[in-house]
Write a protein that holds these residues in place. Structure first.
Motif, mmCIF file in Angstrom:
data_model
loop_
_atom_site.group_PDB
_atom_site.id
_atom_site.type_symbol
_atom_site.label_atom_id
_atom_site.label_comp_id
_atom_site.label_asym_id
_atom_site.label_seq_id
_atom_site.Cartn_x
_atom_site.Cartn_y
_atom_site.Cartn_z
ATOM 1 N N ARG A 74 0.850 -1.192 0.000
ATOM 2 C CA ARG A 74 0.000 0.000 0.000
ATOM 3 C C ARG A 74 0.878 1.232 0.000
ATOM 4 N NH1 ARG A 74 -4.438 -1.429 4.652
ATOM 5 N NH2 ARG A 74 -5.623 -2.913 3.418
ATOM 6 N N SER A 76 0.232 5.529 0.268
ATOM 7 C CA SER A 76 -0.825 6.512 0.532
ATOM 8 C C SER A 76 -0.319 7.933 0.414
ATOM 9 C CB SER A 76 -1.362 6.343 1.953
ATOM 10 O OG SER A 76 -2.091 5.161 2.069
ATOM 11 N N LEU A 78 -1.233 11.301 2.048
ATOM 12 C CA LEU A 78 -1.959 11.641 3.268
ATOM 13 C C LEU A 78 -2.123 13.154 3.400
ATOM 14 C CD1 LEU A 78 -2.697 9.352 5.268
ATOM 15 C CD2 LEU A 78 -0.746 10.050 6.656
ATOM 16 N N ASN A 83 -7.051 10.373 3.114
ATOM 17 C CA ASN A 83 -6.027 9.399 2.760
ATOM 18 C C ASN A 83 -6.391 8.781 1.420
ATOM 19 O OD1 ASN A 83 -4.257 7.183 2.699
ATOM 20 N ND2 ASN A 83 -5.705 5.933 3.870
ATOM 21 N N PHE A 84 -5.493 8.894 0.455
ATOM 22 C CA PHE A 84 -5.695 8.274 -0.856
ATOM 23 C C PHE A 84 -4.670 7.154 -0.983
ATOM 24 C CE2 PHE A 84 -4.458 7.856 -5.318
ATOM 25 C CZ PHE A 84 -5.699 7.629 -5.919
ATOM 26 N N THR A 85 -5.166 5.898 -1.124
ATOM 27 C CA THR A 85 -4.262 4.745 -1.075
ATOM 28 C C THR A 85 -4.320 3.929 -2.353
ATOM 29 O OG1 THR A 85 -4.487 4.566 1.309
ATOM 30 C CG2 THR A 85 -3.785 2.584 0.177
ATOM 31 N N ASP A 87 -3.585 0.190 -3.395
ATOM 32 C CA ASP A 87 -3.508 -1.089 -2.676
ATOM 33 C C ASP A 87 -3.256 -2.171 -3.709
ATOM 34 O OD1 ASP A 87 -3.873 -3.301 -1.104
ATOM 35 O OD2 ASP A 87 -5.793 -2.662 -0.265
ATOM 36 N N TRP A 208 3.156 -0.698 4.108
ATOM 37 C CA TRP A 208 2.321 0.466 3.816
ATOM 38 C C TRP A 208 3.182 1.727 3.998
ATOM 39 C CZ3 TRP A 208 -3.067 1.131 6.701
ATOM 40 C CH2 TRP A 208 -3.808 2.122 6.041
ATOM 41 N N PHE A 210 3.707 6.005 3.400
ATOM 42 C CA PHE A 210 2.878 7.219 3.415
ATOM 43 C C PHE A 210 3.700 8.450 3.030
ATOM 44 C CE2 PHE A 210 1.271 4.225 6.430
ATOM 45 C CZ PHE A 210 -0.108 4.313 6.369
ATOM 46 N N ALA A 261 -6.648 7.620 9.272
ATOM 47 C CA ALA A 261 -6.374 6.416 8.473
ATOM 48 C C ALA A 261 -5.629 5.366 9.288
ATOM 49 C CB ALA A 261 -5.540 6.786 7.247
ATOM 50 N N PRO A 380 -0.911 15.830 -1.896
ATOM 51 C CA PRO A 380 -1.913 15.083 -1.125
ATOM 52 C C PRO A 380 -3.225 15.854 -0.982
ATOM 53 C CG PRO A 380 0.226 14.909 -0.065
ATOM 54 C CD PRO A 380 0.380 15.903 -1.181
ATOM 55 N N ARG A 384 -6.816 14.803 -2.523
ATOM 56 C CA ARG A 384 -7.985 14.747 -1.637
ATOM 57 C C ARG A 384 -9.148 15.528 -2.230
ATOM 58 N NH1 ARG A 384 -7.370 18.611 3.179
ATOM 59 N NH2 ARG A 384 -7.572 19.996 1.383
#
Ligand SMILES: Cc1cc2nc3c(=O)[nH]c(=O)nc-3n(C[C@H](O)[C@H](O)[C@H](O)COP(=O)(O)OP(=O)(O)OC[C@H]3O[C@@H](n4cnc5c(N)ncnc54)[C@H](O)[C@@H]3O)c2cc1C
Length: 428
Positions: A74, A76, A78, A83-85, A87, A208, A210, A261, A380, A384
């Motif tokens: 993942r 992200s 932030l 939070n845009f992830t 995956d 993950w 960020f 998140a 970010p 968003r």
């Protein structure tokens, strides 16, 4: 005659592998490790790409203290409230050389050291090497506490904050923008709870990463790795950025943990470990010479680390470098020539391997990260706002996306977007 044929300074990732290879080749080798036990002072986010370990120990999977196989990636962007992830799961992440695992260094490092000891390496723990012994310009041993111990070749594996690299090869101390501070906590939670929260089986887990609010817009990033019964969470930010930051690093981590998140992932967990460590961020261009008279540098003592934003790699590089250092030192001992010329095969081996090839390929990335300041705050927030245009339905009239999305991009500036995209692509 020297006390040992080889001395290895430090037993993190590179050191025990170098010692293992030397001992396996029948050389007398001493490892000096300042920690009271191996792993006592060590830290990583916790994801080990295993290809280089497999080359030394093909059966490591049945023996090493591994946590979870990483099968979920993942990444992200932030913002402070969003939070845009991305995956990503893939069957290939489970297979052979592409496999990777979360590890906890307090368990993993003693296992690696045990392999070196089993092969015949001797260990002194709990004493730091304070300086290198020199005969003319040539390294011929170490000074540790009261002792002076001599050797035909010394391998420095003393990690990111090497105080010996300067003495060995005249390397200057790395610049503040080439080093980062990493801070991490291990949060204990029941195995099944972690599996449910991360959507994985009990043996598998996630890495993950960020970008953005994890470091409050400063250059750097956050990370989460799932272990068997704990979660490693932390962040990394360059020293030059932290010096400017209004928020101290421990507060950055506390705020990161409370982000909407992250908070549900950690809810009910107990912090059982807290650590901080330096990590090399300068890449290929910041590296010192790897070979000197009677001395080799492996792993982060030579600043071998790659933070490409989507992957963080130091352990697989250190393991491969330790392997080549041990093998080349053994060959130089056999040839009776541990001068810089006699040891030059080490650098050649690294140039032919992924170690220097990957560091070279990604050499532009640290410079890109340092100057791509919009990546850590404006992008970010822009993403968003774009996602809000797609997903927030609250009764206000919908704007056509063909108008709203370009308007949001315009806020950052089309030229800036194009410039950053171009620079990012070129750095990779
Ligand atoms: C926050 C953070 C997150 C990271 N995340 C990852 C990750 O997810 N994946 C990854 O692959 N890498 C990661 N890394 C990088 C990785 O931890 C290092 O690249 C790797 O540990 C380097 O191995 P090494 O053997 O060179 O040094 P180290 O593992 O640091 O070992 C150095 C050893 O030398 C000893 N030592 C130091 N000085 C002396 C002395 N004077 N005398 C005797 N002993 C001494 C130390 O006690 C230590 O045991 C991360 C690093 C940090 C800080």
């Amino acid at each position: 005659m020297a006390d040992f044929e080889a001395i290895v300074v430090g037993s993190g990732c590179a050191g025990p592998i170098a010692a293992h290879e030397l001992a396996k080749a029948g050389k007398s080798v001493l490892v000096v490790e300042r920690g009271n036990f191996c792993g006592a002072k060590n830290m990583s986010g916790g994801r080990l790409y295993t290809h280089s370990l497999r080359e030394v120990f093909p059966d490591f999977e049945g023996q090493a203290p591994l946590e979870r196989r990483i099968t979920r990636e993942r990444i992200s962007l932030l913002a402070h409230d969003a939070n845009f992830t991305v995956d990503f799961t893939d069957e290939q992440l489970r297979e052979g050389n592409a496999g990777s695992y979360s590890v906890l260094r307090a368990k993993f490092d003693p296992w690696l050291a045990g392999k070196a000891e089993d092969a015949g390496a001797e260990y002194i723990n709990g004493i730091a090497v304070e300086s290198l012994l020199k005969d003319g310009g040539r390294v011929c041993g170490v000074r540790a506490g009261e002792d002076e111990i001599t050797a035909d070749v010394v391998i420095l594996c003393d990690g990111a904050n090497s105080l010996l690299a300067g003495q060995a090869v005249g390397a200057p101390r790395p610049a503040p923008n080439a080093m980062a501070v990493g801070i991490k906590q291990v949060v204990e939670l029941p195995k099944a709870v972690i599996s449910d929260r991360i959507l994985a089986s009990d043996d598998e887990g996630a890495a993950w990463l960020f970008v953005g609010d994890a470091t409050k817009g400063n250059v750097g990033g956050g990370f989460v790795y799932t272990n068997r019964e704990s979660i490693s969470i932390g962040l990394v930010a360059t020293i030059s950025e932290l010096a400017k930051s209004e928020t101290p690093v421990y507060q950055l981590l506390e705020d990161f943990k409370r982000h909407p998140a992250l908070a549900p992932l950690l809810a009910g967990g107990k912090v059982v470990e807290h650590s901080g460590h330096l990590v090399a961020e300068g890449g290929y261009d910041a590296m010192p010479p790897l070979v000197g008279e009677g001395v080799l540098l492996a792993g982060e003592s030579a600043l071998m680390c790659i933070n490409a934003g989507y992957t963080v790699r130091g352990m697989d590089l250190a393991i491969a470098a330790g392997m080549h250092a041990g093998r080349c030192a053994a060959a130089a001992l056999d040839a009776g020539d541990t001068s810089a010329d006699g040891l030059a095969g080490y650098e050649r081996a690294l140039r032919e391997s992924f170690v220097l090839q990957d560091l070279r390929t990604l050499r532009g990335f640290p410079h890109f990260m340092e100057h791509a300041t919009r990546l850590f705050k404006q992008y970010p927030e822009m993403v968003r706002d774009m996602m809000r245009e797609l997903f927030v339905v609250d009764g206000t009239p919908v704007q056509p996306l063909r108008k709203s999305l370009p308007r949001l991009a315009k806020g950052v500036g089309y030229l800036n977007l194009a410039k950053d995209a171009w620079k990012g692509i070129r750095a990779l």
